[in-house]
Scaffold this motif. Structure first.
Motif, PDB file in Angstrom:
ATOM      1  N   GLY A 196      43.863  27.866  77.970  1.00 41.95           N
ATOM      2  CA  GLY A 196      44.472  27.282  76.799  1.00 41.95           C
ATOM      3  C   GLY A 196      43.712  25.885  75.680  1.00 41.95           C
ATOM      4  O   GLY A 196      42.742  25.895  75.369  1.00 41.95           O
ATOM      5  N   SER A 197      43.850  26.107  75.033  1.00 38.32           N
ATOM      6  CA  SER A 197      43.529  25.139  73.767  1.00 38.32           C
ATOM      7  C   SER A 197      43.815  23.484  73.322  1.00 38.32           C
ATOM      8  O   SER A 197      43.236  23.250  72.871  1.00 38.32           O
ATOM      9  CB  SER A 197      44.515  25.884  71.984  1.00 38.32           C
ATOM     10  N   TRP A 198      44.344  23.534  74.749  1.00 41.85           N
ATOM     11  CA  TRP A 198      45.294  21.997  74.624  1.00 41.85           C
ATOM     12  C   TRP A 198      44.006  20.462  74.264  1.00 41.85           C
ATOM     13  O   TRP A 198      44.319  19.284  74.528  1.00 41.85           O
ATOM     14  CB  TRP A 198      46.172  21.746  75.342  1.00 41.85           C
ATOM     15  N   LEU A 201      37.335  34.574  68.345  1.00 43.35           N
ATOM     16  CA  LEU A 201      36.696  35.689  67.742  1.00 43.35           C
ATOM     17  C   LEU A 201      37.684  35.014  66.136  1.00 43.35           C
ATOM     18  O   LEU A 201      38.087  36.056  65.474  1.00 43.35           O
ATOM     19  CB  LEU A 201      36.462  37.196  67.741  1.00 43.35           C
ATOM     20  N   ARG A 202      38.144  34.077  65.981  1.00 38.79           N
ATOM     21  CA  ARG A 202      39.216  34.072  64.890  1.00 38.79           C
ATOM     22  C   ARG A 202      38.396  33.151  62.793  1.00 38.79           C
ATOM     23  O   ARG A 202      38.997  32.694  62.508  1.00 38.79           O
ATOM     24  CB  ARG A 202      40.268  33.257  65.504  1.00 38.79           C
ATOM     25  N   THR A 203      37.387  33.136  64.083  1.00 41.84           N
ATOM     26  CA  THR A 203      37.084  31.473  62.529  1.00 41.84           C
ATOM     27  C   THR A 203      35.161  32.520  62.425  1.00 41.84           C
ATOM     28  O   THR A 203      34.481  33.850  62.888  1.00 41.84           O
ATOM     29  CB  THR A 203      36.504  30.510  62.952  1.00 41.84           C
ATOM     30  N   LEU A 247      42.450  39.766  84.920  1.00 41.43           N
ATOM     31  CA  LEU A 247      43.755  39.718  83.612  1.00 41.43           C
ATOM     32  C   LEU A 247      43.755  38.794  83.263  1.00 41.43           C
ATOM     33  O   LEU A 247      45.002  37.887  83.628  1.00 41.43           O
ATOM     34  CB  LEU A 247      44.624  41.192  84.120  1.00 41.43           C
ATOM     35  N   LYS A 248      43.812  38.405  81.448  1.00 39.34           N
ATOM     36  CA  LYS A 248      44.898  37.470  80.757  1.00 39.34           C
ATOM     37  C   LYS A 248      46.459  37.772  81.134  1.00 39.34           C
ATOM     38  O   LYS A 248      46.806  38.893  81.036  1.00 39.34           O
ATOM     39  CB  LYS A 248      43.979  37.504  79.339  1.00 39.34           C
ATOM     40  N   PHE A 249      47.320  36.614  80.828  1.00 40.32           N
ATOM     41  CA  PHE A 249      48.828  36.329  80.870  1.00 40.32           C
ATOM     42  C   PHE A 249      49.286  36.441  79.706  1.00 40.32           C
ATOM     43  O   PHE A 249      48.387  35.322  79.479  1.00 40.32           O
ATOM     44  CB  PHE A 249      49.287  36.380  82.335  1.00 40.32           C
ATOM     45  N   GLY A 295      48.676  30.909  76.623  1.00 40.67           N
ATOM     46  CA  GLY A 295      49.706  31.164  75.628  1.00 40.67           C
ATOM     47  C   GLY A 295      50.552  30.120  75.480  1.00 40.67           C
ATOM     48  O   GLY A 295      51.652  30.323  76.449  1.00 40.67           O
ATOM     49  N   GLY A 296      50.477  29.034  75.315  1.00 44.68           N
ATOM     50  CA  GLY A 296      51.353  27.554  75.609  1.00 44.68           C
ATOM     51  C   GLY A 296      51.028  27.134  77.085  1.00 44.68           C
ATOM     52  O   GLY A 296      52.082  26.243  77.258  1.00 44.68           O
ATOM     53  N   VAL A 297      50.275  27.428  77.832  1.00 45.46           N
ATOM     54  CA  VAL A 297      50.116  26.876  78.574  1.00 45.46           C
ATOM     55  C   VAL A 297      49.685  24.696  78.334  1.00 45.46           C
ATOM     56  O   VAL A 297      48.815  24.871  77.344  1.00 45.46           O
ATOM     57  CB  VAL A 297      48.713  27.106  80.343  1.00 45.46           C
TER      58      VAL A 297
HETATM   59  C1  3PG Z   1      44.672  32.204  73.038  1.00 41.37           C
HETATM   60  O1  3PG Z   1      44.293  32.747  72.184  1.00 41.37           O
HETATM   61  O2  3PG Z   1      44.562  33.016  74.218  1.00 41.37           O
HETATM   62  C2  3PG Z   1      46.343  31.941  72.941  1.00 41.37           C
HETATM   63  O3  3PG Z   1      46.998  31.943  71.353  1.00 41.37           O
HETATM   64  C3  3PG Z   1      45.737  30.465  73.370  1.00 41.37           C
HETATM   65  O4  3PG Z   1      47.461  29.697  73.467  1.00 41.37           O
HETATM   66  P1  3PG Z   1      47.439  28.034  73.345  1.00 41.37           P
HETATM   67  O5  3PG Z   1      47.275  27.593  72.117  1.00 41.37           O
HETATM   68  O6  3PG Z   1      49.503  27.729  73.308  1.00 41.37           O
HETATM   69  O7  3PG Z   1      46.431  27.517  74.179  1.00 41.37           O
END
Ligand code: 3PG
Length: 197
Positions: free
Chosen positions: A171-173, A37-39, A120-122, A150-152
Motif C-alpha cells: 500500500g501507498s498510505w 516505475l511510474r515516474t 502473487l499480488k492480488f 490497491g485500496g489497502v
Molecule cells: C499499486 O500500485 O499497487 C497500487 O495502486 C497501490 O495502491 P494504493 O495506492 O491504493 O495503496
C-alpha cells in the motif's frame, strides 16, 4: 513477503525524496520497498535507495520485458506487476529475479501457477472484491500466496493479514505525495510493521 507485514508502494516524484523516504521506512521497520516505475526518476530512486542499510528495493508497475530489464539493471531485487502476460512471465523466469505478478481472479492465478509463480499480488485488492473475494479465490488454489494491494489501508490491513493465503499486504498510505516528512513516515511505518499476521 515475509520481511514485514507491509510492502510500501512508492511513487517517487523527485529523486531528492528517495533517500529520506527509504531511511524513514526502514527506521520504522519496513525493509522491502516497492518503487513504481511510474515516474521519470523511478530508476534513479531505486539506485539511491539501495544505499540504505538493511533495505530490499524492488520495482513495481513493471509492464514489459523492457521494464523488467531496466529495473534489474538498476539493482531491483524483486519485481511487481499489476498483471501477468506470458512474455513478461517468461522474461522474469529467464532473469531469475523474484517476481510478484498481479492477479484478480481464479484464471489469473491458474495462469500464474502454470508459469511457475506461486507468490502473487492480488490487485486491485479492495475493488476486486476485498478479503471475501480473495478468500474464495484462494480456497481451491492453495498453492498460491498473496500480497493484496490497491485500496489497502492501515484500517483494513488486519482483515487481509488474517487470511491464511496472505503473507503481506502492499500500500501507498505510509508515504503521502509531496516533500517527505520523515517523522510521520517513520511513525506510519512503525505502526504498519507492528501489524500481526
Ligand atoms: C499499486 O500500485 O499497487 C497500487 O495502486 C497501490 O495502491 P494504493 O495506492 O491504493 O495503496
Amino acid at each position: 513477503m515475509r520481511l514485514a507485514p507491509v510492502i510500501p508502494v512508492l511513487v517517487i516524484e523527485d529523486v531528492q525524496h528517495a533517500l529520506p523516504v527509504a531511511e524513514a521506512l526502514v527506521a520504522g521497520g519496513l525493509l522491502a520497498l516497492e518503487v513504481t516505475l511510474r515516474t521519470e526518476c523511478a530508476i534513479e530512486a531505486i539506485k539511491m535507495m539501495k544505499q540504505v542499510p538493511g533495505v530490499v528495493v524492488g520495482a513495481g508497475t513493471v509492464l514489459s520485458p523492457d521494464d523488467l530489464t531496466r529495473a534489474i539493471d538498476a539493482g531491483a531485487e524483486f519485481i511487481v506487476s499489476p498483471g501477468l502476460t506470458p512474455k513478461l512471465g517468461e522474461a522474469a523466469i529467464l532473469s531469475g529475479v523474484p517476481f510478484l505478478p498481479g492477479t484478480a481472479n481464479a484464471s489469473d492465478v491458474m495462469l500464474a501457477l502454470e508459469l511457475g509463480f506461486d507468490r502473487l499480488k492480488f490487485f486491485p485488492a479492495m475493488y476486486a472484491g476485498g478479503p471475501a473475494a480473495l478468500k474464495a479465490i484462494a480456497a481451491p488454489l492453495a498453492a498460491a500466496k498473496f500480497c493484496p494491494t490497491g485500496g489497502v489501508t492501515i484500517d483494513n490491513a488486519p482483515e487481509w493479514l488474517a487470511l491464511e493465503a496472505v503473507l503481506c499486504v502492499g500500500g501507498s498510505w505510509m508515504v503521502p505525495a509531496g516533500p517527505p516528512d520523515r517523522a510521520r513516515i517513520e511513525a506510519a511505518a512503525r505502526t504498519a510493521s507492528a501489524l500481526a499476521r
